[in-house]
Scaffold this motif. Structure first.
Motif, mmCIF file in Angstrom:
data_model
loop_
_atom_site.group_PDB
_atom_site.id
_atom_site.type_symbol
_atom_site.label_atom_id
_atom_site.label_comp_id
_atom_site.label_asym_id
_atom_site.label_seq_id
_atom_site.Cartn_x
_atom_site.Cartn_y
_atom_site.Cartn_z
ATOM 1 N N THR A 1 48.058 120.032 51.255
ATOM 2 C CA THR A 1 48.081 121.496 51.313
ATOM 3 C C THR A 1 46.678 122.021 51.554
ATOM 4 O O THR A 1 45.715 121.548 50.949
ATOM 5 N N LEU B 1 58.372 120.155 49.509
ATOM 6 C CA LEU B 1 58.701 119.871 50.903
ATOM 7 C C LEU B 1 59.366 118.505 51.037
ATOM 8 O O LEU B 1 60.377 118.356 51.739
ATOM 9 N N ILE C 1 54.034 124.970 58.043
ATOM 10 C CA ILE C 1 53.932 123.520 57.927
ATOM 11 C C ILE C 1 53.759 122.925 59.319
ATOM 12 O O ILE C 1 54.394 123.351 60.281
ATOM 13 N N ILE D 1 50.469 121.533 54.849
ATOM 14 C CA ILE D 1 51.120 122.738 54.352
ATOM 15 C C ILE D 1 50.047 123.810 54.245
ATOM 16 O O ILE D 1 49.045 123.631 53.545
ATOM 17 N N THR E 1 57.829 126.956 51.359
ATOM 18 C CA THR E 1 57.702 125.585 51.852
ATOM 19 C C THR E 1 59.032 124.853 51.737
ATOM 20 O O THR E 1 59.437 124.122 52.648
ATOM 21 N N ALA F 1 54.137 131.014 54.751
ATOM 22 C CA ALA F 1 53.829 129.585 54.698
ATOM 23 C C ALA F 1 53.995 128.997 56.095
ATOM 24 O O ALA F 1 54.803 129.473 56.898
#
Length: 467
Positions: free
Chosen positions: A373, A341, A389, A308, A286, A387
């Protein structure tokens, strides 16, 4: 006992003790020797960086009040203590910044347990040459990695594998420094298992106890090896017994062949990851995505919110909503994907200064409150690197970024130059040691196998902190 498949299946606890006890410097491939030296350097740097970490002053003050002086070096103190107490203090320091290595698939931090155990055992033994020291480190880490891979969902059950499995790895390391034979090494590992503990509840509660876990494991292992050295016996079926690790702690969810196959020929230590950021490894992907967006020119005021998306295990560890007023801000931030982040986007860097109480409670951190998240159904539950986003921008548009890899892992390793830069930055942060002063120390650490006794070099490192 001979090395047969039957031995490995029916008595894996005794089998691994005997196999590792026989390994020598000559059995280590050059790649394993180099990896061990680099992670030794990295871990000592991280310990230096922890000199001002929350909780360390209190821990050392407690030892001052409760523990008499001894013969083992406490790296962040000028007073030696008993080997077990030194192992505890040095293990806590090695993990205090959450900047130490990790074997990503095994989910264990290795050197923060194994190195403190090795140093304490070396002081208890007396003179120890560099080759034996590196061999003990390499073998202890190798067992640690194999245990984590064997007990592949230990973290998902609520165990903290570094603390729990680390007791066994520390016992092997100390046992090798004490030159234990296979029989006594079996007892050392059994005695370590008898002391085994470790829970992820300290993560959920944001407690400073998190950094104590490796110290507890290192202490347990040193004590176990010393007891076995003196003739105290431990359970030899500490793995396979009805109340052994596999059945009691792991509920049968294990892959035992990973633990026993290829000892001395296949080295999982080569799959260790080195951390570029001082926080939980589950946040690193992240952070990488946030740093990349910062480099592209994205700034906090342009971001209205974000999702996230992580695998189930990662989300369970670092997925809580960010609380800017948390009672234990450092641990909370180290285990918070939203904070990672937000910091990456706001500052364009993530380093030790990012995880200080003043920075965590800074107005810039309120950005993290707009991030949430979630568990991604598309990411395997136990996968650590992937990951994704999804950002909602203030202008009504959106951005999506994802990654499948992590910096510092074997598929994207830190270069030796980056490792040295991290070491020098940690030495400056914790010890206020300039790079030009730390450079000769780094060179000697990277050639430690040539030393007839490693203890003067370790003492030199410790003196830099006191200076």
């Amino acid at each position: 006992m001979t090395d047969t498949n039957t031995d490995a299946v029916e008595a894996p606890g005794r089998f691994i003790a005997e196999r590792f006890a026989r390994l020598q410097w000559e059995d280590l491939p050059d790649t394993v020797r180099r990896t061990t030296r680099l992670f030794l350097l990295d871990t000592l740097g991280v310990i230096a960086g922890a000199a001002r970490a929350p909780g360390m002053h209190e821990l050392l003050a407690t030892l001052e009040d409760f523990e008499p002086p001894g013969q083992a070096t406490v790296l962040l103190s000028d007073t030696p203590r008993s080997p077990t107490v030194a192992a505890l203090a040095n293990g806590a320091a090695a993990h205090a910044l959450d900047f130490d290595d990790q074997h990503d698939p095994a989910r264990v931090h290795a050197f923060c347990v194994v190195l403190p155990a090795a140093l304490a055992a070396a002081d208890a033994r007396g003179e120890l040459d560099g080759k034996r020291f590196v061999t003990a480190l390499a073998c202890g880490v190798e067992l640690f990695c194999r245990l984590g891979l064997t007990c592949h969902n230990s973290l998902g059950k609520g165990w903290h594998p570094t603390t729990a499995l680390g007791s066994l790895a520390a016992a092997l390391t100390a046992g090798m420094i004490f030159d234990l034979d296979g029989e006594r090494m079996t007892h050392a590992l059994g005695l370590a298992y008898t002391q085994m503990s470790g829970t992820t509840q300290f993560i959920a509660d944001g407690a400073l106890a998190k950094r104590m876990g490796p110290g507890f494991a290192a202490r347990n292992g040193v004590l176990a090896a010393q007891l076995a050295r003196a003739g105290i016996t431990g359970p030899h079926r500490y793995l396979e017994g009805k109340a052994g690790l596999f059945n009691l702690h792991e509920r049968g969810e294990v892959t035992p062949e990973i633990l026993t196959e290829g000892i001395g020929s296949h080295w999982h230590i080569l799959d260790l990851s080195m951390k570029p950021y001082p926080c939980c490894r589950c946040v690193h992907s992240t952070i990488q995505l946030g740093l990349a967006l910062h480099r592209e020119g994205l700034r906090p005021e342009q971001v209205a919110g974000a999702r996230i998306l992580l695998g189930e295990v990662n989300a369970g560890i670092v997925g809580a909503d960010f609380d800017i007023g948390h009672a234990n801000p450092v641990v909370h931030a180290q285990f918070n994907a939203a904070y990672g982040l937000a910091t990456a986007l706001a500052d364009g860097r993530v380093d030790i200064a990012s995880y200080t109480p003043s920075r965590i409670r800074d107005e810039r951190s309120r950005l993290a409150g707009r991030f949430h998240t979630e568990i991604s159904a598309e990411i395997p539950a136990t996968a650590i690197a992937p990951a994704r986003i999804e950002l909602d921008l203030a202008d009504g548009t959106s951005l999506v970024r994802e990654t499948l890899t992590m910096k510092g892992a074997p598929d994207d390793p830190m270069s030796e130059e980056e490792v040295l830069d991290k070491f020098f930055a940690c030495m400056k942060w914790g010890f206020d040691t300039p790079r030009e002063v730390a450079q000769p120390l780094a060179e000697r650490l990277l050639g430690i196998e040539a030393l007839p006794d490693i203890r003067p070099l370790i003492a030199e490192f410790s003196r830099m902190g006191r200076a």
